[in-house]
Scaffold this motif. Sequence first.
Motif, PDB file in Angstrom:
ATOM      1  N   ASP A  83       0.823  -1.206   0.000  1.00 30.63           N
ATOM      2  CA  ASP A  83       0.000   0.000   0.000  1.00 30.63           C
ATOM      3  C   ASP A  83       0.863   1.265   0.000  1.00 30.63           C
ATOM      4  OD1 ASP A  83      -2.254  -1.590  -0.014  1.00 30.63           O
ATOM      5  OD2 ASP A  83      -2.743  -1.243   2.109  1.00 30.63           O
ATOM      6  N   ALA A  84       2.068   1.169   0.565  1.00 33.39           N
ATOM      7  CA  ALA A  84       3.002   2.305   0.562  1.00 33.39           C
ATOM      8  C   ALA A  84       3.708   2.449  -0.788  1.00 33.39           C
ATOM      9  CB  ALA A  84       4.034   2.139   1.673  1.00 33.39           C
ATOM     10  N   GLY A  85       3.450   1.505  -1.708  1.00 35.18           N
ATOM     11  CA  GLY A  85       4.032   1.594  -3.053  1.00 35.18           C
ATOM     12  C   GLY A  85       5.471   1.131  -3.141  1.00 35.18           C
ATOM     13  N   LEU A  86       5.896   0.274  -2.221  1.00 32.00           N
ATOM     14  CA  LEU A  86       7.302  -0.126  -2.168  1.00 32.00           C
ATOM     15  C   LEU A  86       7.561  -1.535  -2.692  1.00 32.00           C
ATOM     16  CD1 LEU A  86       7.977   1.455   1.290  1.00 32.00           C
ATOM     17  CD2 LEU A  86       8.593   2.393  -0.944  1.00 32.00           C
ATOM     18  N   VAL A  87       6.523  -2.346  -2.791  1.00 32.54           N
ATOM     19  CA  VAL A  87       6.631  -3.681  -3.385  1.00 32.54           C
ATOM     20  C   VAL A  87       5.428  -3.898  -4.278  1.00 32.54           C
ATOM     21  CG1 VAL A  87       7.944  -4.672  -1.447  1.00 32.54           C
ATOM     22  CG2 VAL A  87       5.448  -4.893  -1.483  1.00 32.54           C
ATOM     23  N   ARG A  88       5.551  -4.896  -5.128  1.00 27.60           N
ATOM     24  CA  ARG A  88       4.440  -5.271  -6.019  1.00 27.60           C
ATOM     25  C   ARG A  88       4.317  -6.784  -6.040  1.00 27.60           C
ATOM     26  NH1 ARG A  88       7.519  -6.723 -10.503  1.00 27.60           N
ATOM     27  NH2 ARG A  88       9.431  -5.566 -10.725  1.00 27.60           N
ATOM     28  N   ASN A  89       3.118  -7.252  -6.304  1.00 29.19           N
ATOM     29  CA  ASN A  89       2.874  -8.687  -6.409  1.00 29.19           C
ATOM     30  C   ASN A  89       3.233  -9.185  -7.795  1.00 29.19           C
ATOM     31  OD1 ASN A  89       1.819  -8.636  -3.851  1.00 29.19           O
ATOM     32  ND2 ASN A  89      -0.301  -8.786  -4.511  1.00 29.19           N
ATOM     33  N   GLU A  90       3.735 -10.406  -7.850  1.00 28.53           N
ATOM     34  CA  GLU A  90       3.940 -11.107  -9.109  1.00 28.53           C
ATOM     35  C   GLU A  90       3.352 -12.486  -8.959  1.00 28.53           C
ATOM     36  OE1 GLU A  90       7.988 -11.312 -10.355  1.00 28.53           O
ATOM     37  OE2 GLU A  90       8.071  -9.204 -10.854  1.00 28.53           O
ATOM     38  N   PRO A  91       2.743 -13.000 -10.007  1.00 32.85           N
ATOM     39  CA  PRO A  91       2.212 -14.363  -9.919  1.00 32.85           C
ATOM     40  C   PRO A  91       3.354 -15.364  -9.739  1.00 32.85           C
ATOM     41  CG  PRO A  91       1.735 -13.374 -12.062  1.00 32.85           C
ATOM     42  CD  PRO A  91       2.501 -12.385 -11.285  1.00 32.85           C
ATOM     43  N   THR A  92       3.076 -16.416  -8.996  1.00 32.42           N
ATOM     44  CA  THR A  92       4.066 -17.488  -8.814  1.00 32.42           C
ATOM     45  C   THR A  92       4.106 -18.317 -10.100  1.00 32.42           C
ATOM     46  OG1 THR A  92       3.538 -17.530  -6.474  1.00 32.42           O
ATOM     47  CG2 THR A  92       4.716 -19.431  -7.367  1.00 32.42           C
ATOM     48  N   PRO A  93       5.313 -18.580 -10.594  1.00 29.96           N
ATOM     49  CA  PRO A  93       5.406 -19.360 -11.846  1.00 29.96           C
ATOM     50  C   PRO A  93       4.910 -20.769 -11.695  1.00 29.96           C
ATOM     51  CG  PRO A  93       7.609 -18.800 -10.991  1.00 29.96           C
ATOM     52  CD  PRO A  93       6.589 -18.222 -10.077  1.00 29.96           C
TER      53      PRO A  93
END
Length: 93
Positions: A83-93
């Motif tokens: 929410d602070a804009g410091l990480v993002r989600n990526e789908p697990t391969p």
Amino acid sequence: MRVRPVPGLNVAVDADGRLELRTASDFGPGRYWCGPVGTMMWIALRQHDGDVGAAAETLAALWETDPANARADLDIWVDEVRDAGLVRNEPTP
């Protein structure tokens, strides 16, 4: 789910174990501080290449707690940092 740092994220840990995550964005600088527990969560995530489940397992073993509790705490922390804009989600391969 994997959690990745946003591009340009700067990470520092001070002598007291406080973690500082900083980035600049179109909306201004983003800065997030947390104590040693958050620092441990960050390190566990990075050790497991952002794999939240694996990081929670590591934390549960370190904290000698139920893995479901460690996962719940980690999920809350990841939500705050995202929410602070410091990480993002990526789908697990």
